[in-house]
Design a protein around this motif. Structure first.
Motif, PDB file in Angstrom:
ATOM      1  N   ARG A  64       0.440  -0.885  -0.245  1.00  8.02           N
ATOM      2  CA  ARG A  64       0.018   0.127  -0.399  1.00  8.02           C
ATOM      3  C   ARG A  64       1.340   1.005  -0.226  1.00  8.02           C
ATOM      4  NH1 ARG A  64      -4.333   1.233   4.529  1.00  8.02           N
ATOM      5  NH2 ARG A  64      -2.423   2.142   5.549  1.00  8.02           N
ATOM      6  N   HIS A  98       3.931  -2.394  10.503  1.00 10.24           N
ATOM      7  CA  HIS A  98       1.994  -2.434  10.996  1.00 10.24           C
ATOM      8  C   HIS A  98       1.234  -3.993  10.859  1.00 10.24           C
ATOM      9  CE1 HIS A  98      -1.190  -2.971   8.399  1.00 10.24           C
ATOM     10  NE2 HIS A  98      -1.835  -1.886   8.317  1.00 10.24           N
ATOM     11  N   ARG A 102      -1.074  -2.195  14.099  1.00 11.38           N
ATOM     12  CA  ARG A 102      -2.890  -2.340  14.290  1.00 11.38           C
ATOM     13  C   ARG A 102      -3.258  -2.840  15.420  1.00 11.38           C
ATOM     14  NH1 ARG A 102      -6.524  -3.091  10.024  1.00 11.38           N
ATOM     15  NH2 ARG A 102      -7.700  -4.871  10.333  1.00 11.38           N
ATOM     16  N   ALA A 242     -10.391   8.412   8.290  1.00 14.60           N
ATOM     17  CA  ALA A 242     -11.072   7.062   7.905  1.00 14.60           C
ATOM     18  C   ALA A 242     -11.862   7.070   8.274  1.00 14.60           C
ATOM     19  CB  ALA A 242      -9.831   5.559   8.561  1.00 14.60           C
ATOM     20  N   GLY A 243     -12.422   7.241   9.276  1.00 21.05           N
ATOM     21  CA  GLY A 243     -13.607   7.251   9.951  1.00 21.05           C
ATOM     22  C   GLY A 243     -14.615   7.940  10.153  1.00 21.05           C
ATOM     23  N   THR A 246     -16.073   8.549   5.107  1.00 22.56           N
ATOM     24  CA  THR A 246     -16.494   7.297   4.997  1.00 22.56           C
ATOM     25  C   THR A 246     -18.107   6.529   5.252  1.00 22.56           C
ATOM     26  OG1 THR A 246     -15.524   6.464   6.213  1.00 22.56           O
ATOM     27  CG2 THR A 246     -14.400   5.909   5.004  1.00 22.56           C
ATOM     28  N   LEU A 293      -8.542   0.561  -4.174  1.00 16.86           N
ATOM     29  CA  LEU A 293      -7.841   1.394  -3.266  1.00 16.86           C
ATOM     30  C   LEU A 293      -6.798   0.719  -4.073  1.00 16.86           C
ATOM     31  CD1 LEU A 293      -9.477  -1.229  -0.373  1.00 16.86           C
ATOM     32  CD2 LEU A 293      -9.085   0.781  -0.516  1.00 16.86           C
ATOM     33  N   ARG A 295      -2.779  -0.180  -4.841  1.00 18.36           N
ATOM     34  CA  ARG A 295      -1.802  -1.180  -4.629  1.00 18.36           C
ATOM     35  C   ARG A 295      -0.605  -0.651  -5.625  1.00 18.36           C
ATOM     36  NH1 ARG A 295      -4.253  -0.919  -0.617  1.00 18.36           N
ATOM     37  NH2 ARG A 295      -5.294  -2.491   0.600  1.00 18.36           N
ATOM     38  N   ALA A 345     -16.470  -3.479   1.474  1.00 16.09           N
ATOM     39  CA  ALA A 345     -16.979  -2.404   1.514  1.00 16.09           C
ATOM     40  C   ALA A 345     -16.528  -1.727   2.656  1.00 16.09           C
ATOM     41  CB  ALA A 345     -17.978  -2.019   1.575  1.00 16.09           C
ATOM     42  N   PHE A 346     -15.248  -2.703   3.307  1.00 17.57           N
ATOM     43  CA  PHE A 346     -14.256  -2.864   4.071  1.00 17.57           C
ATOM     44  C   PHE A 346     -12.803  -2.901   3.780  1.00 17.57           C
ATOM     45  CE2 PHE A 346     -17.963  -3.037   6.354  1.00 17.57           C
ATOM     46  CZ  PHE A 346     -18.498  -1.166   7.387  1.00 17.57           C
ATOM     47  N   GLY A 347     -12.932  -3.579   3.448  1.00 16.05           N
ATOM     48  CA  GLY A 347     -11.638  -4.300   2.252  1.00 16.05           C
ATOM     49  C   GLY A 347     -11.562  -5.447   2.605  1.00 16.05           C
ATOM     50  N   HIS A 351      -4.574  -4.752   5.276  1.00 14.41           N
ATOM     51  CA  HIS A 351      -5.226  -3.507   5.683  1.00 14.41           C
ATOM     52  C   HIS A 351      -6.928  -3.292   6.012  1.00 14.41           C
ATOM     53  CE1 HIS A 351      -1.704  -1.694   5.255  1.00 14.41           C
ATOM     54  NE2 HIS A 351      -1.453  -2.617   4.653  1.00 14.41           N
ATOM     55  N   CYS A 353     -10.444  -2.515   7.356  1.00 15.32           N
ATOM     56  CA  CYS A 353     -10.973  -2.149   7.787  1.00 15.32           C
ATOM     57  C   CYS A 353     -10.685  -1.809   9.890  1.00 15.32           C
ATOM     58  CB  CYS A 353     -12.362  -1.403   7.542  1.00 15.32           C
ATOM     59  SG  CYS A 353     -13.046  -0.087   8.457  1.00 15.32           S
ATOM     60  N   GLY A 355     -11.673   0.008  12.043  1.00  8.41           N
ATOM     61  CA  GLY A 355     -13.142   0.349  12.461  1.00  8.41           C
ATOM     62  C   GLY A 355     -14.030  -0.162  11.988  1.00  8.41           C
TER      63      GLY A 355
HETATM   64  C1  HEM Z   1      -9.321   0.733   6.204  1.00 13.72           C
HETATM   65  C2  HEM Z   1     -13.475   1.253   4.567  1.00 13.72           C
HETATM   66  C3  HEM Z   1     -14.963   3.353   8.727  1.00 13.72           C
HETATM   67  C4  HEM Z   1     -10.875   3.935  10.544  1.00 13.72           C
HETATM   68  C5  HEM Z   1     -10.449   1.042   6.545  1.00 13.72           C
HETATM   69  C6  HEM Z   1     -10.549   0.313   4.722  1.00 13.72           C
HETATM   70  C7  HEM Z   1     -11.646  -0.049   3.545  1.00 13.72           C
HETATM   71  C8  HEM Z   1     -12.373   1.580   4.503  1.00 13.72           C
HETATM   72  C9  HEM Z   1     -11.603  -0.219   2.465  1.00 13.72           C
HETATM   73  C10 HEM Z   1      -8.943  -0.769   3.681  1.00 13.72           C
HETATM   74  C11 HEM Z   1      -7.943   0.675   2.918  1.00 13.72           C
HETATM   75  C12 HEM Z   1      -6.796  -0.643   2.422  1.00 13.72           C
HETATM   76  O1  HEM Z   1      -6.511  -1.663   2.615  1.00 13.72           O
HETATM   77  O2  HEM Z   1      -6.064   0.442   2.091  1.00 13.72           O
HETATM   78  C13 HEM Z   1     -14.229   2.188   5.546  1.00 13.72           C
HETATM   79  C14 HEM Z   1     -15.903   2.266   5.466  1.00 13.72           C
HETATM   80  C15 HEM Z   1     -16.402   3.416   6.681  1.00 13.72           C
HETATM   81  C16 HEM Z   1     -15.389   2.688   7.408  1.00 13.72           C
HETATM   82  C17 HEM Z   1     -17.129   1.750   4.002  1.00 13.72           C
HETATM   83  C18 HEM Z   1     -17.764   3.738   7.147  1.00 13.72           C
HETATM   84  C19 HEM Z   1     -18.892   2.971   6.077  1.00 13.72           C
HETATM   85  C20 HEM Z   1     -14.302   3.466  10.066  1.00 13.72           C
HETATM   86  C21 HEM Z   1     -13.433   3.935  10.850  1.00 13.72           C
HETATM   87  C22 HEM Z   1     -12.769   4.327  11.574  1.00 13.72           C
HETATM   88  C23 HEM Z   1     -12.051   3.576  10.466  1.00 13.72           C
HETATM   89  C24 HEM Z   1     -15.614   4.714  11.936  1.00 13.72           C
HETATM   90  C25 HEM Z   1     -12.265   4.378  12.755  1.00 13.72           C
HETATM   91  C26 HEM Z   1     -12.782   5.535  13.316  1.00 13.72           C
HETATM   92  C27 HEM Z   1      -9.745   2.680   9.530  1.00 13.72           C
HETATM   93  C28 HEM Z   1      -8.219   2.287   9.749  1.00 13.72           C
HETATM   94  C29 HEM Z   1      -8.027   1.609   8.615  1.00 13.72           C
HETATM   95  C30 HEM Z   1      -9.153   1.806   7.516  1.00 13.72           C
HETATM   96  C31 HEM Z   1      -7.418   3.030  10.721  1.00 13.72           C
HETATM   97  C32 HEM Z   1      -6.283   1.259   7.476  1.00 13.72           C
HETATM   98  C33 HEM Z   1      -6.155   0.008   8.769  1.00 13.72           C
HETATM   99  C34 HEM Z   1      -4.312  -1.031   7.965  1.00 13.72           C
HETATM  100  O3  HEM Z   1      -4.118   0.326   7.592  1.00 13.72           O
HETATM  101  O4  HEM Z   1      -4.281  -1.725   8.856  1.00 13.72           O
HETATM  102  N1  HEM Z   1     -11.951   1.171   6.157  1.00 13.72           N
HETATM  103  N2  HEM Z   1     -13.933   2.605   6.958  1.00 13.72           N
HETATM  104  N3  HEM Z   1     -12.874   3.330   9.462  1.00 13.72           N
HETATM  105  N4  HEM Z   1     -10.683   1.877   8.409  1.00 13.72           N
HETATM  106 FE1  HEM Z   1     -12.247   2.024   7.480  1.00 13.72          FE
END
Ligand code: HEM
Length: 404
Positions: A64, A98, A102, A242-243, A246, A293, A295, A345-347, A351, A353, A355
Motif C-alpha cells: 500500500r 504495521h 494494528r 478513515a472514520g 466514510t 484501493l 496497491r 466495502a471494508f476491504g 489493511h 478496515c 474501524g
Molecule cells: C481501512 C472502509 C469506517 C478506521 C479501511 C479500508 C476500507 C475502509 C475499504 C481498507 C483500506 C486499504 O486496504 O487500503 C471504511 C468504510 C467505513 C469505514 C466504508 C464506513 C462505512 C471507519 C471507521 C474507522 C475506520 C469508523 C475508525 C474510526 C480505519 C483504519 C483503517 C481503515 C484505521 C486502516 C487499517 C490498516 O491500514 O490496517 N476502511 N471504513 N474506518 N479504516 Fe475504515
C-alpha cells in the motif's frame, strides 16, 4: 493486461445517484485488468472482478506504500493528501511494523469495546435528530445527522472536548478532498492538526484520561515498545480521515437507499431484526468508496488469467467487485435479507478496515433510532434528483433531503 488499449479516464462518472457506473459490468467481462489514467495523469490497472480484488488485497506482495515504492500518484496535488503525506506515512504501511501498530490500536476497536459505545452513539443520534426536528421540515439528513455523528464519535474516542468537534470536521474534510482544496490549504490543515494534537498529547501525559490517546501513550507492543509521538498523532489523523467521511457519507447514502423504495423502509419498521443484514446490503450495494484501493507490485503476478507486470499500480474497485454476479446472486438487486454477504466495502487482508465494528454500530444505531423516532420519514425529492458526489477517497450524496 491489454496494454495496447487507450487507458480509460478514471474515475468513471456515474449518471445515477444511487448506482455505480454502468461500465463495471462490461469491464468485468471484457477487460478485468483494465488500463486507466488517474486524475494525476499517471497510469494504473483497474480490477473489477470480486475474485481478483480479493486476491490482490489479501496478497502481501502488493504494497500500500505507493509513495515509498514510487507507484502512480492518484491526484496531482497528492503531496499533502492522505495517500502519501509524510504524516500519514508515519503509520507503518506494511509488514510486521504495521501488524504491531494494528494490534495496539485495534484493542480499541474490538466488538466488545465497540458494543459498550452503542448507548453513547444512540444518545448522540437522538440529540442530532432532536435538533433536526426542531429546525423543521424538510431537512438535509446528511448535514444534520450523517456528517456530525461520526466526528463526534471519533472526538469522544480521542478524548477531544466537544467544543473542538467543528475544527475536527474541517480538518477531516480538507485532508480528504484532494481536488477541492489547494496544496497550501491542505498543508495548513496538517500543520494545525499536528499542533493541536501535540498539545492534546502533552495534556494527556500530564493528566491521563479514559480515552484512546491516553492509553496509547502507555501501551506497548509485544516487543515492549510504545508508539512514538509522531506515530501517535498520525494515528489520530488516520482515525479521523478513515472514520469520518466514510461513515458520514454512508449514513446519508444508506438512508437514501432505504427510502428510495419505501417498501424497504416499511419492512424494517415491521421487522427490526432486519436492521443488521440491511446495513450490510447497503454497504455492498453502493458504499461509494471513491476510486478504490491502490496497491503497487514489485514483481510480475498473475491475476485473473493475466500477468500484471512489476512496477504496476493496481486500483482495486470494491464497488465493482461488490456487484459481481460471480460472487453475489442478483448482484444488481438490493436484497435486504442477503446472508451471507461477504462484501468488500471494508476491504480485506492486512489493511481491512480497523474501524468496521464501529462503522457498523454507527450505521445500525442511526437506523434504529430513525425507525423509532421518525417512522414516517421519506425522501423530500424524487430519488433521481439526488446528486452524487464522487470524491477520490470517498464519495456520497451532496444532500439527502427528507421530511416526516
Ligand atoms: C481501512 C472502509 C469506517 C478506521 C479501511 C479500508 C476500507 C475502509 C475499504 C481498507 C483500506 C486499504 O486496504 O487500503 C471504511 C468504510 C467505513 C469505514 C466504508 C464506513 C462505512 C471507519 C471507521 C474507522 C475506520 C469508523 C475508525 C474510526 C480505519 C483504519 C483503517 C481503515 C484505521 C486502516 C487499517 C490498516 O491500514 O490496517 N476502511 N471504513 N474506518 N479504516 Fe475504515
Amino acid at each position: 493486461m491489454e496494454r495496447h488499449v487507450e487507458p480509460l479516464a478514471y474515475p468513471i462518472p456515474s449518471d445515477e445517484a444511487l448506482e455505480p457506473p454502468a461500465e463495471w459490468a462490461e469491464l468485468r467481462g471484457r477487460c478485468p485488468v483494465a488500463p486507466i489514467r488517474l486524475p494525476s495523469g499517471d497510469q494504473a490497472a483497474l480490477l473489477t472482478r470480486y475474485s481478483d480484488v480479493k486476491q490482490v488485497l489479501a496478497d502481501p506482495r502488493f504494497t500500500r506504500d505507493l509513495g515509498a515504492a514510487g507507484g502512480a500518484r492518484v491526484a496531482a496535488n497528492e503531496s499533502g493528501g492522505v495517500f502519501s503525506s509524510p504524516m500519514s506515512q508515519a503509520i507503518p504501511q506494511d509488514g510486521e511494523d504495521h501488524q504491531r501498530w494494528r494490534r495496539m490500536v485495534g484493542r480499541w476497536f474490538t466488538a466488545k469495546r465497540i458494543a459498550a459505545l452503542r448507548p453513547g452513539i444512540a444518545a448522540m443520534a437522538e440529540q442530532l435528530i432532536d435538533a433536526m426536528v426542531d429546525d423543521g421540515r424538510p431537512a438535509d439528513l446528511r448535514a444534520s445527522l450523517g456528517f456530525p455523528l461520526p466526528v463526534w464519535v471519533i472526538c469522544d474516542l480521542l478524548g477531544v472536548p466537544e467544543s473542538d468537534r467543528d475544527r475536527f470536521s474541517h480538518w477531516s474534510d480538507t485532508l480528504l478532498n484532494l481536488t477541492r482544496y489547494s496544496d497550501q490549504e491542505i498543508t495548513e490543515a496538517q500543520v494545525e492538526f499536528f499542533g493541536y494534537m501535540s498539545r492534546q498529547v502533552a495534556a494527556r501525559r500530564a493528566d491521563p484520561g479514559d480515552d484512546l490517546l491516553s492509553s496509547l501513550l502507555t501501551e506497548t507492543g509485544p516487543d515492549g515498545k510504545g508508539l512514538d509521538e509522531t506515530t501517535l498523532i498520525a494515528t489520530g489523523l488516520g482515525l479521523l480521515v478513515a472514520g469520518h467521511e466514510t461513515t458520514a457519507n454512508m449514513i446519508g447514502k444508506m438512508v437514501a437507499m432505504l427510502l428510495a423504495d419505501r417498501t424497504r423502509w416499511e419492512r424494517l419498521l415491521a421487522d427490526r431484526s432486519l436492521v443488521r443484514v440491511a446495513v450490510e446490503e447497503t454497504l455492498r450495494y453502493d458504499a461509494n468508496s471513491g476510486i478504490g484501493l491502490p496497491r503497487y507490485i514489485t514483481e510480475d503476478v498473475e491475476v485473473g488469467g493475466a500477468v500484471i507486470p512489476r512496477g504496476t499500480t493496481v486500483m482495486c474497485s470494491m464497488a465493482a467487485a461488490n456487484r459481481d454476479e460471480e460472487a453475489f446472486e442478483h448482484a444488481d438487486e438490493m436484497v435486504l435479507e442477503r446472508s451471507p454477504n461477504p462484501h468488500l466495502a471494508f476491504g480485506t487482508g492486512a489493511h481491512s478496515c480497523l474501524g468496521q465494528a464501529l462503522a457498523r454500530t454507527e450505521l445500525q444505531t442511526v437506523l434504529e433510532v430513525l425507525l423509532d423516532r421518525l417512522p414516517t420519514l421519506e425522501l423530500a425529492v424524487a430519488p433521481e434528483k439526488l446528486e452524487r458526489v464522487d470524491g477520490l477517497v470517498v464519495g456520497g450524496l451532496r444532500a439527502v433531503p427528507v421530511r416526516w
